[in-house]
Design a protein around this motif. Structure first.
Motif, mmCIF file in Angstrom:
data_model
loop_
_atom_site.group_PDB
_atom_site.id
_atom_site.type_symbol
_atom_site.label_atom_id
_atom_site.label_comp_id
_atom_site.label_asym_id
_atom_site.label_seq_id
_atom_site.Cartn_x
_atom_site.Cartn_y
_atom_site.Cartn_z
ATOM 1 N N VAL A 246 -29.192 70.781 22.554
ATOM 2 C CA VAL A 246 -29.127 70.889 24.012
ATOM 3 C C VAL A 246 -27.676 70.722 24.446
ATOM 4 N N ASP A 247 -27.218 71.681 25.253
ATOM 5 C CA ASP A 247 -25.815 71.650 25.677
ATOM 6 C C ASP A 247 -25.719 71.907 27.181
ATOM 7 N N GLY A 248 -24.549 71.605 27.738
ATOM 8 C CA GLY A 248 -24.299 71.881 29.157
ATOM 9 C C GLY A 248 -24.812 70.766 30.056
ATOM 10 N N MET A 249 -24.914 71.075 31.333
ATOM 11 C CA MET A 249 -25.278 70.064 32.320
ATOM 12 C C MET A 249 -26.704 69.555 32.142
ATOM 13 N N GLY A 250 -27.510 70.298 31.383
ATOM 14 C CA GLY A 250 -28.876 69.860 31.103
ATOM 15 C C GLY A 250 -28.930 68.470 30.476
ATOM 16 N N ARG A 251 -27.871 68.083 29.781
ATOM 17 C CA ARG A 251 -27.857 66.742 29.161
ATOM 18 C C ARG A 251 -27.849 65.661 30.234
ATOM 19 N N ALA A 252 -26.949 65.818 31.207
ATOM 20 C CA ALA A 252 -26.837 64.810 32.276
ATOM 21 C C ALA A 252 -28.131 64.747 33.097
ATOM 22 N N ILE A 253 -28.721 65.919 33.337
ATOM 23 C CA ILE A 253 -29.962 65.932 34.125
ATOM 24 C C ILE A 253 -31.101 65.288 33.320
ATOM 25 N N ILE A 295 -32.683 76.363 17.540
ATOM 26 C CA ILE A 295 -32.835 76.732 18.950
ATOM 27 C C ILE A 295 -31.723 76.043 19.724
ATOM 28 N N ILE A 296 -31.051 76.793 20.586
ATOM 29 C CA ILE A 296 -30.023 76.189 21.433
ATOM 30 C C ILE A 296 -30.414 76.390 22.896
ATOM 31 N N ILE A 297 -30.613 75.271 23.577
ATOM 32 C CA ILE A 297 -30.937 75.316 25.013
ATOM 33 C C ILE A 297 -29.668 74.952 25.764
ATOM 34 N N THR A 298 -29.184 75.866 26.584
ATOM 35 C CA THR A 298 -27.919 75.551 27.244
ATOM 36 C C THR A 298 -27.767 76.246 28.587
ATOM 37 N N SER A 299 -26.999 75.639 29.473
ATOM 38 C CA SER A 299 -26.703 76.249 30.766
ATOM 39 C C SER A 299 -25.499 77.185 30.580
ATOM 40 N N ALA A 300 -25.249 78.150 31.446
ATOM 41 C CA ALA A 300 -25.987 78.344 32.691
ATOM 42 C C ALA A 300 -27.181 79.280 32.477
ATOM 43 N N GLY A 301 -28.234 79.040 33.251
ATOM 44 C CA GLY A 301 -29.453 79.823 33.102
ATOM 45 C C GLY A 301 -29.260 81.306 33.352
#
Ligand SMILES: [Zn+2]
Ligand SMILES: [Zn+2]
Length: 416
Positions: A246-253, A295-301
Protein backbone atom coordinates in the motif's frame (compact mmCIF):
# COMPACT_ATOMS: atom_id res chain seq x y z
CA UNK A 1 -39.22 34.67 6.74
CA UNK A 2 -38.60 32.72 3.59
CA UNK A 3 -37.01 29.33 4.03
CA UNK A 4 -34.94 27.87 1.25
CA UNK A 5 -31.81 26.07 0.12
CA UNK A 6 -29.36 27.97 -2.03
CA UNK A 7 -27.37 25.69 -4.32
CA UNK A 8 -23.80 26.92 -4.68
CA UNK A 9 -22.38 23.82 -6.38
CA UNK A 10 -23.01 20.13 -7.16
CA UNK A 11 -26.25 21.00 -8.92
CA UNK A 12 -26.53 19.36 -12.32
CA UNK A 13 -22.96 18.19 -11.74
CA UNK A 14 -20.80 16.17 -9.36
CA UNK A 15 -18.22 18.19 -7.43
CA UNK A 16 -18.02 21.31 -5.18
CA UNK A 17 -21.03 20.43 -3.03
CA UNK A 18 -22.23 23.54 -1.17
CA UNK A 19 -25.81 24.11 -0.06
CA UNK A 20 -26.88 26.96 2.16
CA UNK A 21 -29.93 26.15 4.22
CA UNK A 22 -31.94 29.12 5.47
CA UNK A 23 -34.08 28.11 8.46
CA UNK A 24 -34.00 30.55 11.38
CA UNK A 25 -30.24 30.14 10.94
CA UNK A 26 -28.02 30.25 7.89
CA UNK A 27 -26.41 26.83 7.75
CA UNK A 28 -23.85 25.86 5.11
CA UNK A 29 -23.92 22.18 4.19
CA UNK A 30 -20.54 21.14 2.80
CA UNK A 31 -18.15 23.44 0.96
CA UNK A 32 -16.30 21.38 -1.60
CA UNK A 33 -14.06 21.74 -4.59
CA UNK A 34 -14.39 20.35 -8.09
CA UNK A 35 -10.85 19.20 -8.67
CA UNK A 36 -11.26 18.06 -12.28
CA UNK A 37 -13.30 20.33 -14.46
CA UNK A 38 -13.50 20.53 -18.29
CA UNK A 39 -11.91 23.97 -18.04
CA UNK A 40 -8.77 22.34 -16.67
CA UNK A 41 -9.01 24.52 -13.57
CA UNK A 42 -10.47 23.59 -10.19
CA UNK A 43 -13.89 25.05 -9.41
CA UNK A 44 -15.19 26.41 -6.12
CA UNK A 45 -18.72 27.02 -4.87
CA UNK A 46 -20.28 30.11 -6.43
CA UNK A 47 -20.43 33.21 -4.30
CA UNK A 48 -23.50 33.80 -2.16
CA UNK A 49 -24.85 37.11 -0.84
CA UNK A 50 -25.68 35.25 2.34
CA UNK A 51 -23.05 34.72 5.00
CA UNK A 52 -23.38 31.41 6.79
CA UNK A 53 -23.57 31.42 10.59
CA UNK A 54 -22.53 27.82 10.97
CA UNK A 55 -21.32 25.00 8.75
CA UNK A 56 -21.95 21.26 8.77
CA UNK A 57 -19.68 18.90 6.89
CA UNK A 58 -21.20 15.60 5.74
CA UNK A 59 -17.88 13.80 5.08
CA UNK A 60 -14.24 14.17 4.19
CA UNK A 61 -14.15 13.80 0.39
CA UNK A 62 -12.66 16.86 -1.32
CA UNK A 63 -15.80 17.51 -3.34
CA UNK A 64 -17.49 18.19 0.03
CA UNK A 65 -14.73 19.61 2.25
CA UNK A 66 -12.12 20.97 -0.17
CA UNK A 67 -13.11 24.66 -0.05
CA UNK A 68 -13.94 24.85 3.64
CA UNK A 69 -10.79 26.81 4.59
CA UNK A 70 -12.00 29.48 2.13
CA UNK A 71 -14.74 30.32 4.62
CA UNK A 72 -11.98 31.33 7.04
CA UNK A 73 -10.54 34.13 4.92
CA UNK A 74 -12.89 36.64 6.48
CA UNK A 75 -14.94 34.89 9.10
CA UNK A 76 -14.57 32.28 11.78
CA UNK A 77 -17.79 30.37 12.01
CA UNK A 78 -17.95 27.08 13.84
CA UNK A 79 -18.23 23.94 11.80
CA UNK A 80 -19.38 20.49 12.77
CA UNK A 81 -18.20 17.12 11.50
CA UNK A 82 -17.66 13.67 12.93
CA UNK A 83 -14.19 13.10 14.46
CA UNK A 84 -12.91 10.98 11.52
CA UNK A 85 -14.19 13.61 9.09
CA UNK A 86 -12.12 16.27 10.83
CA UNK A 87 -8.92 14.15 10.72
CA UNK A 88 -9.52 13.25 7.09
CA UNK A 89 -10.19 16.86 6.07
CA UNK A 90 -6.98 17.89 7.83
CA UNK A 91 -4.95 15.41 5.74
CA UNK A 92 -6.65 16.34 2.46
CA UNK A 93 -6.31 20.10 3.00
CA UNK A 94 -2.60 19.73 3.71
CA UNK A 95 -2.23 17.58 0.62
CA UNK A 96 -4.16 20.12 -1.51
CA UNK A 97 -1.88 22.94 -0.35
CA UNK A 98 1.17 20.81 -1.16
CA UNK A 99 -0.05 19.81 -4.61
CA UNK A 100 -1.78 22.99 -5.73
CA UNK A 101 0.54 25.45 -4.00
CA UNK A 102 -0.41 29.01 -4.85
CA UNK A 103 -3.26 27.89 -7.10
CA UNK A 104 -5.43 27.07 -4.13
CA UNK A 105 -7.14 30.24 -2.90
CA UNK A 106 -6.55 29.65 0.79
CA UNK A 107 -3.42 29.79 2.88
CA UNK A 108 -2.02 27.90 5.86
CA UNK A 109 -3.49 30.54 8.20
CA UNK A 110 -7.03 29.87 6.92
CA UNK A 111 -6.45 26.14 7.17
CA UNK A 112 -5.29 26.48 10.79
CA UNK A 113 -8.22 28.76 11.63
CA UNK A 114 -10.59 26.19 10.14
CA UNK A 115 -9.14 23.40 12.28
CA UNK A 116 -9.57 25.48 15.44
CA UNK A 117 -13.26 26.11 14.72
CA UNK A 118 -14.22 22.44 14.48
CA UNK A 119 -16.84 21.03 16.84
CA UNK A 120 -17.53 17.30 17.03
CA UNK A 121 -20.80 15.89 15.76
CA UNK A 122 -21.82 12.33 16.59
CA UNK A 123 -24.29 9.98 14.93
CA UNK A 124 -27.68 9.98 16.61
CA UNK A 125 -26.95 12.98 18.81
CA UNK A 126 -29.23 16.01 18.57
CA UNK A 127 -27.76 19.50 18.46
CA UNK A 128 -29.62 22.76 18.80
CA UNK A 129 -28.72 25.57 16.42
CA UNK A 130 -31.10 28.42 17.14
CA UNK A 131 -34.58 27.00 16.71
CA UNK A 132 -33.28 24.32 14.39
CA UNK A 133 -32.57 20.84 15.72
CA UNK A 134 -29.87 18.93 13.92
CA UNK A 135 -29.39 15.19 13.99
CA UNK A 136 -27.01 13.03 11.98
CA UNK A 137 -27.06 9.44 10.77
CA UNK A 138 -24.39 7.11 9.42
CA UNK A 139 -24.45 7.45 5.63
CA UNK A 140 -22.46 4.23 4.99
CA UNK A 141 -20.27 5.93 2.37
CA UNK A 142 -16.86 6.31 4.04
CA UNK A 143 -15.72 6.42 7.68
CA UNK A 144 -17.51 9.26 9.45
CA UNK A 145 -19.87 10.08 6.57
CA UNK A 146 -23.14 11.56 7.79
CA UNK A 147 -26.64 12.32 6.65
CA UNK A 148 -27.87 15.53 8.25
CA UNK A 149 -31.45 15.96 9.40
CA UNK A 150 -32.89 19.35 10.28
CA UNK A 151 -36.04 19.66 12.34
CA UNK A 152 -37.38 23.19 12.04
CA UNK A 153 -40.90 24.18 13.11
CA UNK A 154 -41.83 20.47 13.05
CA UNK A 155 -40.78 20.04 9.44
CA UNK A 156 -37.98 17.66 8.53
CA UNK A 157 -35.36 18.52 5.95
CA UNK A 158 -32.84 15.76 5.25
CA UNK A 159 -29.58 16.14 3.35
CA UNK A 160 -28.17 12.72 2.52
CA UNK A 161 -24.65 13.81 1.58
CA UNK A 162 -23.10 10.87 -0.27
CA UNK A 163 -24.51 7.54 0.86
CA UNK A 164 -24.37 3.81 0.23
CA UNK A 165 -27.40 1.55 0.59
CA UNK A 166 -25.57 -1.75 0.96
CA UNK A 167 -22.90 -3.03 3.32
CA UNK A 168 -19.24 -2.88 2.35
CA UNK A 169 -16.35 -4.30 4.38
CA UNK A 170 -15.64 -0.87 5.80
CA UNK A 171 -19.13 0.52 6.42
CA UNK A 172 -22.61 -0.58 7.32
CA UNK A 173 -25.27 0.45 4.83
CA UNK A 174 -27.15 3.68 5.53
CA UNK A 175 -30.48 2.97 7.17
CA UNK A 176 -33.63 4.28 5.50
CA UNK A 177 -35.05 7.42 7.10
CA UNK A 178 -38.82 7.76 7.43
CA UNK A 179 -41.20 10.73 7.34
CA UNK A 180 -39.09 13.36 5.67
CA UNK A 181 -40.75 16.55 4.41
CA UNK A 182 -37.99 17.77 2.11
CA UNK A 183 -35.30 15.38 0.92
CA UNK A 184 -32.11 16.67 -0.67
CA UNK A 185 -30.49 13.56 -2.07
CA UNK A 186 -27.33 12.70 -3.98
CA UNK A 187 -28.10 11.12 -7.34
CA UNK A 188 -24.69 10.19 -8.73
CA UNK A 189 -25.94 6.77 -9.90
CA UNK A 190 -29.68 7.48 -10.13
CA UNK A 191 -29.66 6.14 -13.68
CA UNK A 192 -27.24 3.29 -13.16
CA UNK A 193 -27.41 0.03 -11.25
CA UNK A 194 -24.17 -1.29 -9.79
CA UNK A 195 -23.36 -4.93 -10.58
CA UNK A 196 -23.83 -7.41 -7.75
CA UNK A 197 -21.14 -6.85 -5.20
CA UNK A 198 -20.17 -10.47 -4.44
CA UNK A 199 -20.07 -11.38 -8.12
CA UNK A 200 -17.78 -8.39 -8.76
CA UNK A 201 -15.55 -9.46 -5.87
CA UNK A 202 -15.20 -13.00 -7.22
CA UNK A 203 -14.48 -11.88 -10.77
CA UNK A 204 -12.02 -9.29 -9.52
CA UNK A 205 -10.17 -11.80 -7.31
CA UNK A 206 -10.06 -14.42 -10.11
CA UNK A 207 -8.32 -11.98 -12.36
CA UNK A 208 -6.01 -10.73 -9.59
CA UNK A 209 -4.95 -14.26 -8.64
CA UNK A 210 -4.42 -15.32 -12.23
CA UNK A 211 -2.22 -12.31 -12.95
CA UNK A 212 -0.08 -12.87 -9.88
CA UNK A 213 0.22 -16.63 -10.54
CA UNK A 214 1.50 -15.85 -14.02
CA UNK A 215 4.21 -13.64 -12.52
CA UNK A 216 2.66 -10.20 -13.00
CA UNK A 217 1.96 -7.27 -10.73
CA UNK A 218 -1.61 -6.09 -10.24
CA UNK A 219 -1.56 -2.32 -10.05
CA UNK A 220 -4.65 -0.89 -8.37
CA UNK A 221 -4.85 2.89 -8.75
CA UNK A 222 -7.14 3.66 -5.82
CA UNK A 223 -8.64 6.63 -4.02
CA UNK A 224 -6.71 7.06 -0.79
CA UNK A 225 -9.92 7.65 1.14
CA UNK A 226 -12.22 4.66 1.50
CA UNK A 227 -11.30 2.64 -1.58
CA UNK A 228 -7.75 1.77 -0.47
CA UNK A 229 -9.09 0.41 2.84
CA UNK A 230 -11.96 -1.44 1.18
CA UNK A 231 -9.59 -3.08 -1.33
CA UNK A 232 -7.29 -4.29 1.45
CA UNK A 233 -10.29 -5.98 3.07
CA UNK A 234 -11.71 -7.40 -0.16
CA UNK A 235 -8.38 -8.98 -1.09
CA UNK A 236 -7.82 -10.44 2.37
CA UNK A 237 -11.36 -11.76 2.57
CA UNK A 238 -10.61 -13.99 -0.41
CA UNK A 239 -6.87 -14.52 -0.25
CA UNK A 240 -4.51 -14.37 2.70
CA UNK A 241 -1.33 -15.21 0.81
CA UNK A 242 -0.69 -12.75 -2.00
CA UNK A 243 1.75 -9.98 -1.05
CA UNK A 244 -0.10 -6.65 -0.91
CA UNK A 245 1.66 -3.29 -0.87
CA UNK A 246 0.00 0.00 0.00
CA UNK A 247 1.44 3.33 -1.07
CA UNK A 248 0.46 7.00 -1.24
CA UNK A 249 -1.94 8.94 0.94
CA UNK A 250 -3.96 5.77 1.54
CA UNK A 251 -1.50 4.94 4.32
CA UNK A 252 -2.30 8.06 6.34
CA UNK A 253 -6.03 7.58 5.80
CA UNK A 254 -5.73 3.95 6.91
CA UNK A 255 -4.26 5.25 10.18
CA UNK A 256 -7.33 7.48 10.63
CA UNK A 257 -9.60 4.48 10.01
CA UNK A 258 -7.72 2.50 12.66
CA UNK A 259 -7.91 5.41 15.10
CA UNK A 260 -11.75 5.40 15.07
CA UNK A 261 -12.81 1.77 15.46
CA UNK A 262 -16.46 2.60 16.12
CA UNK A 263 -16.73 4.01 12.58
CA UNK A 264 -15.62 0.75 10.93
CA UNK A 265 -18.01 -2.14 10.36
CA UNK A 266 -15.65 -4.89 11.50
CA UNK A 267 -12.60 -3.35 13.11
CA UNK A 268 -11.04 -6.67 14.14
CA UNK A 269 -11.03 -7.94 10.59
CA UNK A 270 -9.71 -4.60 9.33
CA UNK A 271 -6.89 -4.50 11.92
CA UNK A 272 -5.87 -8.02 10.97
CA UNK A 273 -6.05 -7.22 7.25
CA UNK A 274 -3.95 -4.07 7.65
CA UNK A 275 -1.31 -5.98 9.63
CA UNK A 276 -0.96 -8.39 6.71
CA UNK A 277 -0.12 -5.77 4.08
CA UNK A 278 3.14 -3.91 3.62
CA UNK A 279 3.16 -0.14 3.81
CA UNK A 280 5.61 1.43 1.39
CA UNK A 281 7.79 4.04 3.06
CA UNK A 282 10.77 4.59 0.75
CA UNK A 283 11.96 4.39 -2.84
CA UNK A 284 13.77 1.16 -1.97
CA UNK A 285 10.45 -0.30 -0.82
CA UNK A 286 8.95 0.83 -4.11
CA UNK A 287 11.60 -0.91 -6.18
CA UNK A 288 11.24 -4.09 -4.16
CA UNK A 289 7.48 -4.11 -4.54
CA UNK A 290 7.63 -4.58 -8.31
CA UNK A 291 10.30 -7.31 -8.09
CA UNK A 292 7.93 -10.03 -6.95
CA UNK A 293 4.45 -10.82 -8.26
CA UNK A 294 2.14 -8.84 -6.01
CA UNK A 295 -0.71 -6.40 -5.66
CA UNK A 296 0.04 -2.70 -5.31
CA UNK A 297 -2.71 -0.42 -4.05
CA UNK A 298 -1.76 3.19 -4.52
CA UNK A 299 -3.07 6.70 -5.09
CA UNK A 300 -4.01 8.61 -7.11
CA UNK A 301 -7.19 6.77 -8.06
CA UNK A 302 -7.48 8.69 -11.34
CA UNK A 303 -3.69 8.49 -11.89
CA UNK A 304 -3.27 12.25 -11.93
CA UNK A 305 -0.12 12.27 -9.83
CA UNK A 306 0.94 10.19 -6.85
CA UNK A 307 3.20 7.13 -6.70
CA UNK A 308 0.94 5.19 -9.09
CA UNK A 309 2.76 6.72 -12.08
CA UNK A 310 6.16 5.54 -10.81
CA UNK A 311 4.83 2.00 -10.55
CA UNK A 312 3.28 2.18 -13.98
CA UNK A 313 6.75 2.72 -15.45
CA UNK A 314 8.20 -0.32 -13.68
CA UNK A 315 5.63 -3.03 -14.35
CA UNK A 316 6.71 -6.24 -16.07
CA UNK A 317 4.83 -7.31 -19.25
CA UNK A 318 2.70 -9.85 -17.38
CA UNK A 319 1.14 -7.14 -15.23
CA UNK A 320 -2.31 -5.60 -15.31
CA UNK A 321 -3.83 -2.30 -14.27
CA UNK A 322 -7.18 -2.61 -12.59
CA UNK A 323 -9.41 0.36 -11.81
CA UNK A 324 -12.07 0.09 -9.13
CA UNK A 325 -13.38 3.63 -9.15
CA UNK A 326 -14.72 6.27 -11.44
CA UNK A 327 -12.27 8.35 -13.51
CA UNK A 328 -13.29 11.82 -14.66
CA UNK A 329 -12.93 12.50 -18.38
CA UNK A 330 -9.51 13.93 -19.22
CA UNK A 331 -7.66 12.38 -16.28
CA UNK A 332 -4.89 9.83 -16.87
CA UNK A 333 -7.11 7.05 -15.55
CA UNK A 334 -9.75 7.92 -18.13
CA UNK A 335 -7.21 8.23 -20.96
CA UNK A 336 -5.68 4.88 -20.08
CA UNK A 337 -9.03 3.10 -20.05
CA UNK A 338 -10.33 4.77 -23.22
CA UNK A 339 -7.23 5.26 -25.33
CA UNK A 340 -4.38 3.25 -23.79
CA UNK A 341 -2.06 6.10 -22.91
CA UNK A 342 -1.26 8.48 -20.08
CA UNK A 343 0.23 11.97 -20.08
CA UNK A 344 3.23 12.60 -17.86
CA UNK A 345 5.03 15.97 -17.94
CA UNK A 346 3.04 16.86 -21.06
CA UNK A 347 4.29 13.74 -22.88
CA UNK A 348 1.80 11.13 -24.03
CA UNK A 349 3.01 7.65 -23.16
CA UNK A 350 1.45 4.51 -24.58
CA UNK A 351 0.83 1.71 -22.08
CA UNK A 352 0.89 -1.81 -23.52
CA UNK A 353 -0.72 -3.63 -20.61
CA UNK A 354 -4.26 -4.92 -20.10
CA UNK A 355 -6.49 -2.43 -18.32
CA UNK A 356 -9.64 -3.50 -16.46
CA UNK A 357 -12.44 -1.85 -14.54
CA UNK A 358 -14.39 -3.29 -11.60
CA UNK A 359 -17.23 -1.32 -10.04
CA UNK A 360 -16.70 -1.06 -6.27
CA UNK A 361 -18.53 2.24 -5.96
CA UNK A 362 -19.17 3.71 -2.48
CA UNK A 363 -22.32 5.43 -3.77
CA UNK A 364 -25.88 4.19 -3.74
CA UNK A 365 -26.96 2.65 -7.03
CA UNK A 366 -30.29 3.31 -8.73
CA UNK A 367 -32.45 0.93 -6.70
CA UNK A 368 -30.86 2.05 -3.42
CA UNK A 369 -31.71 5.64 -4.29
CA UNK A 370 -35.28 4.74 -5.24
CA UNK A 371 -35.75 2.67 -2.09
CA UNK A 372 -34.42 5.47 0.05
CA UNK A 373 -36.79 7.95 -1.56
CA UNK A 374 -39.79 5.66 -1.17
CA UNK A 375 -39.06 5.10 2.50
CA UNK A 376 -38.56 8.82 3.19
CA UNK A 377 -41.75 9.53 1.22
CA UNK A 378 -41.08 13.27 1.05
CA UNK A 379 -43.35 16.13 -0.05
CA UNK A 380 -40.47 17.48 -2.07
CA UNK A 381 -37.24 16.06 -3.46
CA UNK A 382 -34.22 18.15 -4.36
CA UNK A 383 -31.82 16.21 -6.58
CA UNK A 384 -28.17 17.14 -6.32
CA UNK A 385 -24.70 15.63 -6.85
CA UNK A 386 -25.40 14.04 -10.22
CA UNK A 387 -25.13 14.87 -13.90
CA UNK A 388 -28.49 13.40 -14.85
CA UNK A 389 -30.59 15.15 -12.21
CA UNK A 390 -32.98 16.75 -14.75
CA UNK A 391 -33.80 13.40 -16.33
CA UNK A 392 -34.20 11.75 -12.94
CA UNK A 393 -36.47 14.55 -11.65
CA UNK A 394 -38.71 14.08 -14.69
CA UNK A 395 -38.86 10.35 -14.04
CA UNK A 396 -39.71 10.83 -10.34
CA UNK A 397 -42.52 13.22 -11.22
CA UNK A 398 -43.99 11.32 -14.18
CA UNK A 399 -43.47 7.69 -13.18
CA UNK A 400 -43.47 7.83 -9.38
CA UNK A 401 -45.73 10.82 -8.66
CA UNK A 402 -43.23 12.72 -6.49
CA UNK A 403 -42.61 16.45 -6.49
CA UNK A 404 -38.96 16.54 -7.55
CA UNK A 405 -36.70 19.34 -8.70
CA UNK A 406 -33.21 19.40 -10.18
CA UNK A 407 -31.79 22.83 -9.31
CA UNK A 408 -28.98 24.45 -11.24
CA UNK A 409 -26.07 26.27 -9.65
CA UNK A 410 -27.15 29.52 -8.03
CA UNK A 411 -30.80 28.44 -7.71
CA UNK A 412 -32.77 28.99 -4.54
CA UNK A 413 -35.22 26.20 -3.81
CA UNK A 414 -38.01 27.19 -1.44
CA UNK A 415 -38.73 24.65 1.30
CA UNK A 416 -41.62 24.32 3.78
ZN1 LIG B 1 -18.09 11.25 -1.07
ZN1 LIG C 1 -19.38 13.54 -3.31
Amino acid sequence: MEHFVECLGASGEVGRSAFLLQSDKRIMNDYGIKVFDESGLPKYPVHSQIKPEVMILSHGHLDHCGSLPLLYRDSKIQWYGTPPTKDIADILWQDSMKIMGEDIPYEPTHYRKALRQWKPMLYGQTMQIGETQVKTYDAGHIAGSAMVEYDFKDKIFLYTGDFKGEDTYMQKAAKPVKDVDVLMIESTYAKKEHPKRMETEYNFMDEVEMTVEEGGTVLLPAFALGRTQELISIIREHNSEIPVYVDGMGRAITDVYLKYPQYIRDINKFRKDVRSVRMIRSNDDRRNATREPSIIITSAGMMNGGPVLTYLMNLNPKSKIMFTGYCVEGTNGWKLQKHGFVTIDEQDMKVDLPVRYYDFSAHAGRSDILNFIKSANPQKIILVHGDKTQEFAKELVEDFGFDAVAPMIGDRVPIF
